[in-house]
Design a protein around this motif. Structure first.
Motif, mmCIF file in Angstrom:
data_model
loop_
_atom_site.group_PDB
_atom_site.id
_atom_site.type_symbol
_atom_site.label_atom_id
_atom_site.label_comp_id
_atom_site.label_asym_id
_atom_site.label_seq_id
_atom_site.Cartn_x
_atom_site.Cartn_y
_atom_site.Cartn_z
ATOM 1 N N SER A 139 0.837 -1.212 0.000
ATOM 2 C CA SER A 139 0.000 0.000 0.000
ATOM 3 C C SER A 139 0.867 1.256 0.000
ATOM 4 O O SER A 139 0.496 2.277 -0.578
ATOM 5 N N LEU A 140 2.053 1.181 0.608
ATOM 6 C CA LEU A 140 2.966 2.328 0.531
ATOM 7 C C LEU A 140 3.407 2.557 -0.913
ATOM 8 O O LEU A 140 3.453 3.693 -1.378
ATOM 9 N N THR A 141 3.702 1.479 -1.611
ATOM 10 C CA THR A 141 4.127 1.606 -3.013
ATOM 11 C C THR A 141 3.018 2.237 -3.849
ATOM 12 O O THR A 141 3.268 3.140 -4.655
ATOM 13 N N ALA A 142 1.774 1.777 -3.633
ATOM 14 C CA ALA A 142 0.648 2.334 -4.391
ATOM 15 C C ALA A 142 0.483 3.823 -4.095
ATOM 16 O O ALA A 142 0.304 4.639 -5.008
ATOM 17 N N ALA A 143 0.559 4.182 -2.802
ATOM 18 C CA ALA A 143 0.395 5.588 -2.416
ATOM 19 C C ALA A 143 1.539 6.435 -2.982
ATOM 20 O O ALA A 143 1.319 7.536 -3.508
ATOM 21 N N ALA A 144 2.762 5.909 -2.901
ATOM 22 C CA ALA A 144 3.918 6.661 -3.396
ATOM 23 C C ALA A 144 3.826 6.859 -4.908
ATOM 24 O O ALA A 144 4.193 7.915 -5.439
ATOM 25 N N LEU A 145 3.291 5.847 -5.575
ATOM 26 C CA LEU A 145 3.139 5.932 -7.026
ATOM 27 C C LEU A 145 2.124 7.011 -7.399
ATOM 28 O O LEU A 145 2.340 7.811 -8.316
ATOM 29 N N SER A 146 1.019 7.045 -6.664
ATOM 30 C CA SER A 146 -0.016 8.035 -6.923
ATOM 31 C C SER A 146 0.493 9.448 -6.596
ATOM 32 O O SER A 146 0.285 10.393 -7.366
ATOM 33 N N PHE A 147 1.172 9.579 -5.450
ATOM 34 C CA PHE A 147 1.779 10.854 -5.066
ATOM 35 C C PHE A 147 2.741 11.320 -6.169
ATOM 36 O O PHE A 147 2.704 12.478 -6.603
ATOM 37 N N SER A 148 3.554 10.387 -6.660
ATOM 38 C CA SER A 148 4.512 10.723 -7.724
ATOM 39 C C SER A 148 3.792 11.174 -8.990
ATOM 40 O O SER A 148 4.255 12.086 -9.678
ATOM 41 N N ALA A 149 2.659 10.530 -9.292
ATOM 42 C CA ALA A 149 1.887 10.940 -10.469
ATOM 43 C C ALA A 149 1.440 12.393 -10.309
ATOM 44 O O ALA A 149 1.494 13.180 -11.259
ATOM 45 N N GLY A 150 1.016 12.759 -9.101
ATOM 46 C CA GLY A 150 0.624 14.148 -8.837
ATOM 47 C C GLY A 150 1.780 15.112 -9.038
ATOM 48 O O GLY A 150 1.609 16.198 -9.607
ATOM 49 N N THR A 151 2.977 14.694 -8.606
ATOM 50 C CA THR A 151 4.142 15.575 -8.798
ATOM 51 C C THR A 151 4.462 15.704 -10.283
ATOM 52 O O THR A 151 4.806 16.786 -10.749
ATOM 53 N N PHE A 152 4.296 14.620 -11.045
ATOM 54 C CA PHE A 152 4.545 14.687 -12.492
ATOM 55 C C PHE A 152 3.553 15.642 -13.153
ATOM 56 O O PHE A 152 3.918 16.392 -14.055
#
Ligand SMILES: [Zn+2]
Ligand SMILES: [Zn+2]
Length: 267
Positions: free
Chosen positions: A214-227
């Protein structure tokens, strides 16, 4: 085994292009229009990476609620840029000179100090490193190998990094900093990518396997927002300040975007 090898290769390449971007400041090599075309293309890949690779994968791993994290990533980068104004890829006087309207100068961020801009860029790179590691790990988890998403995020990062390196180096040189120091700072800034990737693994290691997912999923989504934020902060000023070459710039943007759409069908 595939994760550390791939990630090391990705990081090495990103550090290399960052150094090159700093050694040959793109603003000097490229004409104004070519620089803008490059920036549009790079912004298109970030936009595409967020929508075609990162968000779908984050939702597949962590469910629809994961999307919330994207908004936090977007806001975090927006605030970073508001207070550290690091993402201005073109030297202000070049843009000003080129467009020749007095008002533009007033609308631009106040003269950047390279210290604050470098800090902003370092944090931005650190977050980029986390994004890269997250994409590689998520791909490996889902498919047992490094797939299209890791490749897409890597490609978007590698295309974007020279613009950041150029910003750091040209700000420092214009402030009268010795070139050697400027390139050293640029190296440090490039190394933030592997440091960010390392931080992700430190975080994941501290959690159990189910939390790690779940951390990986959240980090991926957060990263998408930064992109998304990075992409838009490069694109939106085009509307206001670059009325010229609209067709060329749009084609470049769509080409970057479609490249990411195409790599997503490879999965
Ligand atoms: Zn950037
Ligand atoms: Zn322009």
């Amino acid at each position: 085994m595939v994760i550390p090898v791939t990630l090391t290769a990705y990081c090495a390449l990103i550090v290399a292009v960052s150094l090159l971007g700093g050694l040959a400041p793109l603003a000097l090599v490229l004409s104004h229009t070519r620089l803008q075309v490059y920036l549009s293309f790079a912004a298109g890949t970030m936009l595409g990476a967020a929508f075609f690779h990162m968000l779908p994968e984050a939702v597949a791993m962590g469910g629809p609620d994961t999307v919330k994290w994207a908004s936090l990533g977007l806001l975090a980068l927006f605030l970073l840029e508001r207070f550290f104004a690091y993402h201005q890829h073109e030297p202000a006087e070049v843009a000003h000179h080129h467009h020749g309207h007095d008002e533009a100068g007033e609308h631009l961020a106040p003269a950047l100090s390279w210290g604050t801009a470098t800090f902003g860029l370092a944090v931005h790179s650190l977050i980029g490193g986390v994004a890269l590691a997250t994409a590689v790990v998520a791909d490996a988890k889902e498919q047992g190998r490094v797939g299209g998403m890791a490749w897409g995020v890597f490609l978007a990062t590698v295309l974007h990094k020279p613009a950041d390196a150029m910003t750091v180096v040209s700000l420092m040189l214009r402030a009268g900093v010795a070139p050697r120091l400027a390139h050293l700072v640029n190296l440090g800034f490039a190394l933030m990518i592997p440091v960010g990737a390392g931080l992700f693994f430190v975080g994941v290691d501290r959690l159990g396997p189910s939390n790690a997912e779940s951390l990986t999923a959240a980090a991926l989504s957060f990263s998408a927002g930064t992109f998304l934020c990075i992409s838009l902060s490069d694109l939106l000023p085009e509307l206001q300040f670059h009325a010229h070459d609209r067709l060329k710039l749009s084609v470049a943007l769509l080409a970057g975007f479609l490249l990411m759409a195409a790599t997503s069908t490879l999965e």
